[in-house]
Write an enzyme that holds these catalytic residues in place. Structure first.
Site, PDB file in Angstrom:
ATOM      1  N   ARG A  87       0.846  -1.201   0.000  1.00  0.00           N
ATOM      2  CA  ARG A  87       0.000   0.000   0.000  1.00  0.00           C
ATOM      3  C   ARG A  87       0.879   1.249   0.000  1.00  0.00           C
ATOM      4  O   ARG A  87       2.038   1.194   0.353  1.00  0.00           O
ATOM      5  CB  ARG A  87      -0.908   0.023   1.229  1.00  0.00           C
ATOM      6  CG  ARG A  87      -2.047  -0.981   1.169  1.00  0.00           C
ATOM      7  CD  ARG A  87      -2.920  -0.877   2.402  1.00  0.00           C
ATOM      8  NE  ARG A  87      -3.626   0.393   2.461  1.00  0.00           N
ATOM      9  CZ  ARG A  87      -3.498   1.279   3.449  1.00  0.00           C
ATOM     10  NH1 ARG A  87      -2.693   1.051   4.452  1.00  0.00           N
ATOM     11  NH2 ARG A  87      -4.182   2.405   3.431  1.00  0.00           N
ATOM     12  N   LYS A 114       3.842  -6.783  11.780  1.00  0.00           N
ATOM     13  CA  LYS A 114       3.017  -7.087  10.610  1.00  0.00           C
ATOM     14  C   LYS A 114       3.250  -8.519  10.123  1.00  0.00           C
ATOM     15  O   LYS A 114       4.376  -8.928   9.851  1.00  0.00           O
ATOM     16  CB  LYS A 114       3.356  -6.100   9.495  1.00  0.00           C
ATOM     17  CG  LYS A 114       2.429  -6.208   8.318  1.00  0.00           C
ATOM     18  CD  LYS A 114       2.262  -4.876   7.653  1.00  0.00           C
ATOM     19  CE  LYS A 114       1.605  -5.007   6.314  1.00  0.00           C
ATOM     20  NZ  LYS A 114       1.292  -3.722   5.735  1.00  0.00           N
ATOM     21  N   ARG A 130      -0.010   6.270  18.470  1.00  0.00           N
ATOM     22  CA  ARG A 130       0.791   7.136  19.350  1.00  0.00           C
ATOM     23  C   ARG A 130       0.832   6.559  20.757  1.00  0.00           C
ATOM     24  O   ARG A 130       1.854   6.282  21.308  1.00  0.00           O
ATOM     25  CB  ARG A 130       0.220   8.547  19.335  1.00  0.00           C
ATOM     26  CG  ARG A 130       0.426   9.170  17.946  1.00  0.00           C
ATOM     27  CD  ARG A 130      -0.455  10.309  17.696  1.00  0.00           C
ATOM     28  NE  ARG A 130      -0.250  11.314  18.724  1.00  0.00           N
ATOM     29  CZ  ARG A 130      -0.666  12.557  18.632  1.00  0.00           C
ATOM     30  NH1 ARG A 130      -1.275  12.948  17.551  1.00  0.00           N
ATOM     31  NH2 ARG A 130      -0.482  13.409  19.575  1.00  0.00           N
TER      32      ARG A 130
HETATM   33  C1  BTN Z   1       0.504  -3.790   2.273  1.00  0.00           C
HETATM   34  O1  BTN Z   1       0.247  -4.130   3.434  1.00  0.00           O
HETATM   35  O2  BTN Z   1       1.219  -2.808   2.052  1.00  0.00           O
HETATM   36  C2  BTN Z   1      -0.065  -4.590   1.154  1.00  0.00           C
HETATM   37  C3  BTN Z   1       0.812  -5.748   0.751  1.00  0.00           C
HETATM   38  C4  BTN Z   1       0.219  -6.596  -0.357  1.00  0.00           C
HETATM   39  C5  BTN Z   1       1.212  -7.615  -0.891  1.00  0.00           C
HETATM   40  C6  BTN Z   1       0.566  -8.571  -1.848  1.00  0.00           C
HETATM   41  S1  BTN Z   1       1.627  -9.916  -2.247  1.00  0.00           S
HETATM   42  C7  BTN Z   1       0.526 -10.431  -3.495  1.00  0.00           C
HETATM   43  C8  BTN Z   1       0.032  -9.176  -4.192  1.00  0.00           C
HETATM   44  N1  BTN Z   1       0.946  -8.759  -5.233  1.00  0.00           N
HETATM   45  C9  BTN Z   1       1.523  -7.593  -4.960  1.00  0.00           C
HETATM   46  O3  BTN Z   1       2.352  -7.012  -5.698  1.00  0.00           O
HETATM   47  N2  BTN Z   1       1.099  -7.128  -3.785  1.00  0.00           N
HETATM   48  C10 BTN Z   1       0.123  -8.011  -3.180  1.00  0.00           C
END
Ligand code: BTN
Length: 332
Positions: A125, A191, A327
């Protein structure tokens, strides 16, 4: 997109047990010369697979590795869910499974799911990178065509997050997993998984959607310094290597079940469950919303999946996107 040669695939299968195998034994089993084995070992290293070589003992993988296998994955998908699958595709190395499905957008049928052993440009993201080493985690994307308007899809990412935590409990991992709005899966504030949803809206009230899930399964801490935020993996939590095929199958099962219910009943069917996993509830947080940083106390989500923030002025406002950092915990 790189393909694994049959030899390379067989070599990974032989070395996958994590034990030492001599060059000559490998050569015999694969009917190739020792120098061809040596070249193949170099190719494995190019994929990022760590191979140890010890004189007199041979080669072994630093970490056992079991390749993804469609038959084993399908074994864990119930027939009702399997019937919803137009295609299940396993790939070796590609930039991003989400981008791969984007190329199929106009032709593909619902549901089209692909998994890769490795992503060279995995997307997270907010323009971040999703670190995707070979053969250790799950990188899955699902293309689904919703026969409804884009506006009804608010909250979908929350539902996919729930599908992931439900999978973890179906697998027997009963730890305290949490969901951080909009869709991070956390364990002890680290995470474990992330979700990236990309929607291509279309006319006549139908929306083609790509749901990407990255779930850290067997990733080890010592070789992943590139990840800038606290993270964990199922093997780090449980202390054991995990079967990615079983987890992937159960994940697909939950994913397809959750999407179908969402399609029929919307977010309302999931909100009570989601509140039980809310990692932010009652915490003082900062929300990066465009160029603004907004502070407040997290107060759950509303029926549209928007984050509710109680501000210092006493007002509660709803936000539909942004990046949250915690926070402190507010004690009342
Ligand atoms: C996040 O938390 O930032 C989202 C991560 C999403 C990763 C997955 S892996 C499969 C799919 N292909 C990608 O390029 N991204 C998602």
């Amino acid at each position: 997109m790189k393909k694994l040669t049959v030899n390379l695939k067989q070599l990974i299968t032989l070395l996958g047990d994590g034990n030492f195998h001599s060059g000559s034994a490998l050569g015999e089993k694969l009917s190739i010369t020792r120098s061809a084995i040596w070249k193949s070992i170099a190719q494995l290293q190019e994929l990022g697979i760590i191979v140890e070589s010890v004189k007199g003992k041979g080669y072994r993988l630093a970490q056992p590795l079991l390749l993804l296998d469609a038959t084993q994955i399908e074994h864990h998908i119930q027939t009702t869910e399997k019937n919803k699958l137009a295609k299940l595709e396993l790939l070796h190395s590609l930039p991003s499974t989400n981008d791969y499905l984007k190329e199929k957008l106009t032709l593909a049928q619902t549901a089209y799911i692909c998994l890769a052993e490795q992503q060279s440009a995995g997307k997270g993201r907010m323009g971040r990178t999703w670190i995707s080493p070979f053969g250790v985690n799950i990188y899955l994307s699902c293309l689904w065509q919703f026969q409804q308007d884009l506006s009804t899809l608010a909250g979908l990412s929350l539902v996919i997050g729930l599908a992931v935590v439900k999978t973890l409990s179906t697998c027997g991992f009963n730890d305290d997993f949490k969901l951080k709005w909009p869709n991070d899966i956390l364990w002890q504030n680290k995470k474990l998984a992330g979700i990236l949803i990309e929607i291509s809206a279309e006319t006549y009230g139908c929306a083609r959607t790509i749901m990407g899930i990255g779930l850290n399964v067997n990733m080890l801490s010592d070789n992943q310094q590139e990840i800038t935020q606290p993270w964990t993996s199922i093997s780090a939590i449980t202390g054991n290597m995990q079967d990615r095929n079983k987890i992937a199958g159960l994940l697909i099962n939950q994913l397809l079940q959750h999407i179908s219910i969402f399609e029929r009943q919307g977010l309302a069917a999931f909100l009570p469950q989601w509140h039980g996993y809310d990692a932010l509830l009652g915490k003082e947080i900062s929300l990066q919303h465009g160029n603004d940083i907004i502070s407040g106390v997290a107060n759950g989500v509303n029926e549209y999946g928007q984050l509710l923030l109680k501000h210092a002025d006493g007002c509660t406002r709803a936000y539909s996107s942004g990046d949250v950092s915690v926070r402190k915990l507010v004690t009342q």
